[in-house]
Design a protein around this motif. Structure first.
Motif, mmCIF file in Angstrom:
data_model
loop_
_atom_site.group_PDB
_atom_site.id
_atom_site.type_symbol
_atom_site.label_atom_id
_atom_site.label_comp_id
_atom_site.label_asym_id
_atom_site.label_seq_id
_atom_site.Cartn_x
_atom_site.Cartn_y
_atom_site.Cartn_z
ATOM 1 N N MET A 1 48.904 72.706 123.302
ATOM 2 C CA MET A 1 49.247 74.102 123.215
ATOM 3 C C MET A 1 50.718 74.270 123.574
ATOM 4 N N VAL A 2 51.414 75.138 122.833
ATOM 5 C CA VAL A 2 52.817 75.413 123.077
ATOM 6 C C VAL A 2 52.938 76.404 124.222
ATOM 7 N N HIS A 3 53.831 76.100 125.140
ATOM 8 C CA HIS A 3 54.068 77.019 126.259
ATOM 9 C C HIS A 3 55.065 78.089 125.814
ATOM 10 N N ILE A 4 54.687 79.346 125.964
ATOM 11 C CA ILE A 4 55.577 80.459 125.655
ATOM 12 C C ILE A 4 56.155 80.951 126.967
ATOM 13 N N PRO A 5 57.479 80.918 127.107
ATOM 14 C CA PRO A 5 58.066 81.434 128.352
ATOM 15 C C PRO A 5 57.583 82.857 128.607
ATOM 16 N N GLU A 6 57.192 83.129 129.848
ATOM 17 C CA GLU A 6 56.597 84.416 130.172
ATOM 18 C C GLU A 6 57.501 85.588 129.819
ATOM 19 N N GLU A 7 58.812 85.431 130.027
ATOM 20 C CA GLU A 7 59.706 86.548 129.731
ATOM 21 C C GLU A 7 59.719 86.866 128.236
ATOM 22 N N ASN A 8 59.619 85.866 127.366
ATOM 23 C CA ASN A 8 59.565 86.111 125.927
ATOM 24 C C ASN A 8 58.235 86.737 125.537
ATOM 25 N N TYR A 9 57.156 86.258 126.143
ATOM 26 C CA TYR A 9 55.839 86.792 125.827
ATOM 27 C C TYR A 9 55.746 88.257 126.241
ATOM 28 N N ALA A 10 56.190 88.567 127.449
ATOM 29 C CA ALA A 10 56.118 89.945 127.935
ATOM 30 C C ALA A 10 56.971 90.853 127.064
ATOM 31 N N GLN A 11 58.147 90.403 126.683
ATOM 32 C CA GLN A 11 59.022 91.209 125.844
ATOM 33 C C GLN A 11 58.355 91.464 124.490
ATOM 34 N N THR A 12 57.759 90.457 123.928
ATOM 35 C CA THR A 12 57.102 90.589 122.637
ATOM 36 C C THR A 12 55.968 91.604 122.700
ATOM 37 N N VAL A 13 55.124 91.516 123.704
ATOM 38 C CA VAL A 13 53.971 92.405 123.806
ATOM 39 C C VAL A 13 54.401 93.846 124.008
ATOM 40 N N THR A 14 55.370 94.103 124.879
ATOM 41 C CA THR A 14 55.773 95.483 125.154
ATOM 42 C C THR A 14 56.552 96.103 124.005
ATOM 43 N N ASP A 15 57.176 95.305 123.171
ATOM 44 C CA ASP A 15 57.939 95.833 122.042
ATOM 45 C C ASP A 15 57.073 96.105 120.817
ATOM 46 N N ASP A 16 55.827 95.737 120.852
ATOM 47 C CA ASP A 16 54.962 95.888 119.689
ATOM 48 C C ASP A 16 54.406 97.312 119.637
ATOM 49 N N THR A 17 54.978 98.124 118.760
ATOM 50 C CA THR A 17 54.554 99.518 118.624
ATOM 51 C C THR A 17 53.755 99.756 117.344
ATOM 52 N N ARG A 18 53.365 98.677 116.675
ATOM 53 C CA ARG A 18 52.604 98.840 115.429
ATOM 54 C C ARG A 18 51.230 99.429 115.718
ATOM 55 N N PRO A 19 50.821 100.421 114.928
ATOM 56 C CA PRO A 19 49.438 100.897 115.089
ATOM 57 C C PRO A 19 48.474 99.835 114.561
ATOM 58 N N PRO A 20 47.276 99.775 115.113
ATOM 59 C CA PRO A 20 46.316 98.785 114.605
ATOM 60 C C PRO A 20 45.916 99.112 113.168
ATOM 61 N N VAL A 21 45.633 98.076 112.414
ATOM 62 C CA VAL A 21 45.152 98.261 111.042
ATOM 63 C C VAL A 21 43.693 98.709 111.124
ATOM 64 N N PRO A 22 43.332 99.769 110.404
ATOM 65 C CA PRO A 22 41.951 100.267 110.503
ATOM 66 C C PRO A 22 40.937 99.276 109.924
ATOM 67 N N TYR A 23 39.722 99.371 110.421
ATOM 68 C CA TYR A 23 38.626 98.526 109.923
ATOM 69 C C TYR A 23 37.895 99.181 108.766
ATOM 70 N N THR A 24 38.049 100.481 108.619
ATOM 71 C CA THR A 24 37.382 101.194 107.531
ATOM 72 C C THR A 24 38.370 102.163 106.896
ATOM 73 N N GLY A 25 38.038 102.630 105.725
ATOM 74 C CA GLY A 25 38.870 103.596 105.014
ATOM 75 C C GLY A 25 38.753 103.363 103.528
ATOM 76 N N SER A 26 39.388 104.227 102.778
ATOM 77 C CA SER A 26 39.378 104.063 101.324
ATOM 78 C C SER A 26 40.206 102.827 100.953
ATOM 79 N N GLU A 27 40.008 102.369 99.740
ATOM 80 C CA GLU A 27 40.790 101.230 99.255
ATOM 81 C C GLU A 27 42.284 101.532 99.365
ATOM 82 N N ARG A 28 42.674 102.703 98.940
ATOM 83 C CA ARG A 28 44.076 103.116 98.982
ATOM 84 C C ARG A 28 44.603 103.108 100.423
ATOM 85 N N ASP A 29 43.855 103.729 101.335
ATOM 86 C CA ASP A 29 44.285 103.797 102.732
ATOM 87 C C ASP A 29 44.427 102.405 103.342
#
Length: 180
Positions: A1-29
């Motif tokens: 397993m690759v070790h991810i430096p904690e400071e990079n991991y924490a920065q990555t997680v807190t910067d992620d503002t993407r909304p989750p992709v829905p599990y249901t919805g119309s094909e278009r959505d």
């Protein structure tokens, strides 16, 4: 397993503002949500990098860089949604028959210009999708065949997913950040 430096991991997680992709919805959505998720993922992978970092190339013989991928994705948005779907004859922003690899090879312009072009093309693509049916058709110019908006959206999801994998490796090489 690759070790991810904690400071990079924490920065990555807190910067992620993407909304989750829905599990249901119309094909278009769902198609819109997945394509936007991949667009946001690419943008997240590049966040906080300067011109030099964005232009850092992958390990030779590859000439890939995040700057080149950004330019390529701006051109791909234009090619599929404006050119092939709408039939626009506007000149391509980072492509010509005389110099087909200019999106990856000529990174002399500021990365801010490439970001502006990408944002403009993404906004235009979203307008096109909002105004059309998934069944509406354009023309694949190289083969003179019909292509549906549905097919274009699926192609673009695959295009971004593939290049997000490249962006993962490039970003890790630049500063060790992973997992975005």
């Amino acid at each position: 397993m690759v070790h991810i430096p904690e400071e990079n991991y924490a920065q990555t997680v807190t910067d992620d503002t993407r909304p989750p992709v829905p599990y249901t919805g119309s094909e278009r959505d769902l198609l819109i949500a997945f394509l936007d998720h991949h667009r946001q993922t690419f943008e997240l992978k590049c966040r906080g990098l300067d011109q030099a970092q964005m232009s850092t190339m992958a390990v030779p013989p590859s000439g890939l860089s995040l700057h080149g991928l950004l330019r390529h994705l701006a051109g791909t948005e234009q090619w599929w949604f404006s050119t092939q779907f709408l039939g626009s004859d506007e000149p391509m922003i980072y492509y010509s028959d005389d110099d087909p690899d200019q999106d990856f090879e000529h990174l002399d312009g500021p990365v801010e210009e490439a970001w502006a072009a990408w944002h403009e093309q993404v906004a235009r693509s979203r307008e096109i999708v909002a105004a059309a049916s998934l069944d509406d058709e354009g023309t694949v110019l190289r083969h003179d065949l019909p292509v549906s908006l549905r097919r274009i959206m699926i192609h673009m999801i695959v295009e971004y997913a593939r290049h997000n994998g490249h962006a993962d490796l490039l970003r890790e090489r630049i500063d060790g950040a992973t997992g975005m």
